[in-house]
Motif scaffolding. Structure first.
Motif, mmCIF file in Angstrom:
data_model
loop_
_atom_site.group_PDB
_atom_site.id
_atom_site.type_symbol
_atom_site.label_atom_id
_atom_site.label_comp_id
_atom_site.label_asym_id
_atom_site.label_seq_id
_atom_site.Cartn_x
_atom_site.Cartn_y
_atom_site.Cartn_z
ATOM 1 N N UNK A 133 42.373 31.201 50.675
ATOM 2 C CA UNK A 133 42.122 31.755 49.349
ATOM 3 C C UNK A 133 40.990 32.767 49.484
ATOM 4 N N UNK A 134 41.209 33.986 49.035
ATOM 5 C CA UNK A 134 40.273 35.090 49.255
ATOM 6 C C UNK A 134 39.921 35.734 47.919
ATOM 7 N N UNK A 135 38.639 35.887 47.660
ATOM 8 C CA UNK A 135 38.179 36.628 46.489
ATOM 9 C C UNK A 135 37.940 38.072 46.913
ATOM 10 N N UNK A 136 38.672 38.994 46.294
ATOM 11 C CA UNK A 136 38.489 40.434 46.549
ATOM 12 C C UNK A 136 37.614 40.964 45.421
ATOM 13 N N UNK A 137 36.435 41.503 45.772
ATOM 14 C CA UNK A 137 35.407 41.713 44.760
ATOM 15 C C UNK A 137 35.580 42.975 43.922
ATOM 16 N N UNK A 152 38.449 44.648 43.055
ATOM 17 C CA UNK A 152 39.543 44.468 42.107
ATOM 18 C C UNK A 152 39.408 43.202 41.299
ATOM 19 N N UNK A 153 38.461 42.346 41.705
ATOM 20 C CA UNK A 153 38.244 41.036 41.085
ATOM 21 C C UNK A 153 39.548 40.249 41.043
ATOM 22 N N UNK A 154 40.207 40.201 42.179
ATOM 23 C CA UNK A 154 41.490 39.507 42.306
ATOM 24 C C UNK A 154 41.339 38.379 43.322
ATOM 25 N N UNK A 155 41.966 37.250 43.039
ATOM 26 C CA UNK A 155 41.971 36.102 43.946
ATOM 27 C C UNK A 155 43.356 36.007 44.576
ATOM 28 N N UNK A 156 43.378 35.939 45.910
ATOM 29 C CA UNK A 156 44.631 35.930 46.656
ATOM 30 C C UNK A 156 44.787 34.621 47.423
ATOM 31 N N UNK A 157 46.036 34.179 47.544
ATOM 32 C CA UNK A 157 46.384 33.147 48.523
ATOM 33 C C UNK A 157 47.178 33.840 49.625
ATOM 34 N N UNK A 158 46.703 33.716 50.861
ATOM 35 C CA UNK A 158 47.266 34.439 51.998
ATOM 36 C C UNK A 158 47.622 33.436 53.086
ATOM 37 N N UNK A 159 48.825 33.550 53.666
ATOM 38 C CA UNK A 159 49.152 32.655 54.770
ATOM 39 C C UNK A 159 48.486 33.157 56.050
ATOM 40 N N UNK A 190 46.080 36.532 41.536
ATOM 41 C CA UNK A 190 45.835 36.613 40.100
ATOM 42 C C UNK A 190 44.460 37.213 39.868
ATOM 43 N N UNK A 191 44.324 37.872 38.735
ATOM 44 C CA UNK A 191 43.060 38.512 38.372
ATOM 45 C C UNK A 191 42.069 37.447 37.914
ATOM 46 N N UNK A 192 40.850 37.576 38.364
ATOM 47 C CA UNK A 192 39.807 36.646 37.946
ATOM 48 C C UNK A 192 39.609 36.756 36.440
ATOM 49 N N UNK A 193 39.405 35.636 35.737
ATOM 50 C CA UNK A 193 39.261 35.686 34.270
ATOM 51 C C UNK A 193 38.111 36.551 33.791
ATOM 52 N N UNK A 194 37.074 36.715 34.611
ATOM 53 C CA UNK A 194 35.915 37.516 34.204
ATOM 54 C C UNK A 194 36.004 38.964 34.660
ATOM 55 N N UNK A 195 37.154 39.397 35.127
ATOM 56 C CA UNK A 195 37.312 40.754 35.630
ATOM 57 C C UNK A 195 37.088 41.773 34.510
ATOM 58 N N UNK A 196 36.152 42.719 34.680
ATOM 59 C CA UNK A 196 35.929 43.725 33.630
ATOM 60 C C UNK A 196 37.090 44.706 33.497
ATOM 61 N N UNK A 197 37.938 44.809 34.517
ATOM 62 C CA UNK A 197 39.094 45.712 34.471
ATOM 63 C C UNK A 197 40.387 44.938 34.239
ATOM 64 N N UNK A 198 40.298 43.853 33.491
ATOM 65 C CA UNK A 198 41.446 42.960 33.384
ATOM 66 C C UNK A 198 42.658 43.632 32.744
ATOM 67 N N UNK A 199 42.462 44.726 32.022
ATOM 68 C CA UNK A 199 43.599 45.410 31.403
ATOM 69 C C UNK A 199 44.402 46.215 32.418
ATOM 70 N N UNK A 200 43.914 46.244 33.673
ATOM 71 C CA UNK A 200 44.643 46.990 34.707
ATOM 72 C C UNK A 200 46.050 46.426 34.892
ATOM 73 N N UNK A 201 46.170 45.100 34.839
ATOM 74 C CA UNK A 201 47.450 44.454 35.076
ATOM 75 C C UNK A 201 47.996 43.954 33.741
ATOM 76 N N UNK A 202 48.854 44.739 33.137
ATOM 77 C CA UNK A 202 49.360 44.403 31.814
ATOM 78 C C UNK A 202 50.791 43.900 31.851
ATOM 79 N N UNK A 203 51.373 43.875 33.031
ATOM 80 C CA UNK A 203 52.745 43.370 33.147
ATOM 81 C C UNK A 203 52.861 42.569 34.426
ATOM 82 N N UNK A 204 53.863 41.706 34.515
ATOM 83 C CA UNK A 204 53.989 40.880 35.725
ATOM 84 C C UNK A 204 54.154 41.758 36.971
#
Length: 220
Positions: A176-180, A182-189, A198-212
């Protein structure tokens, strides 16, 4: 203790953290009954730029990466003493961020933010006949996940904190990796493939991802 006993390692980790806080920092019982989010105490690290830390159950110690010095330090359970230093799998003086102990393979994974690479090194084992394992050298495995673009001008994704999940990818383990940026949390094999993010809930740019996203699990 066998480094591959992941379930027991995690249970001992929680217990050991509590014991080290009590013994190393002289915390009193009332302090441990503090409300969630309350500060219990502070511990001064022996290095000026600690980045990430992981618990290693075989030696019952912590391993900490440092950003400025690019070091991998083994610390005593109360964080008071540097017990040893591992050689970085990257070039000298390159910044280091995330570290995670892989209890399946008995190794560490180390992140380098500029290269966006994560390298695996052996846990030092003086009893091994392999000098590379004795000294905690590189295993030869490196991964470079294809992180999502970030919105910051002229910037690239920056992997920071990491954790190992021994149940991930059908039991072969994932990071599990926190990318700072983009404020995104990844699961990587362990082959570097992004399994979900998924985007971190506190991400200030959270509107970047508005669709799946085509990547399963990306949330806005």
């Amino acid at each position: 203790m066998d480094g591959r006993d992941c379930g027991m390692s995690q249970r001992l980790s929680v217990s050991r953290v509590l014991l080290s806080v009590v013994a190393g920092c002289a915390i009193t019982l009332p302090a441990l009954i503090a409300a969630p989010g309350d500060e219990i105490d502070r511990v001064r690290f022996p290095d000026v730029s600690p980045q990430d830390m992981t618990w290693e159950p075989n030696t019952e110690t912590y391993y900490v990466t440092t950003f400025i010095g690019g070091e991998i330090l083994q610390l005593s359970p109360d964080f008071s003493f540097i017990l040893s230093e591992l050689t970085s799998p990257f070039d000298a003086n390159e910044f280091l961020t995330g570290i995670a102990y892989d209890c399946i393979n008995d190794t560490f994974w180390i992140a380098q933010p500029q290269l966006r690479e994560i390298a695996e090194i052996y846990r030092p084992n003086p009893e091994s006949e392999n000098p590379n394992i004795q000294n905690g050298g590189p295993t030869g495995r490196r991964i470079q996940p294809d992180f999502l673009p970030v919105v910051n001008p002229a910037s690239q994704p920056a992997p920071r904190g990491m954790a190992f999940d021994h149940n991930g990818d059908g039991g072969t383990g994932t990071l599990w990796i926190v990318e700072s940026l983009g404020t995104v949390i990844y699961e990587v094999n362990l082959d570097g493939e992004i399994m979900r993010s998924f985007v971190h809930p506190d991400d200030p740019d959270c509107l970047l991802y508005t669709s799946p996203s085509p990547r399963d699990g990306l949330l806005s």
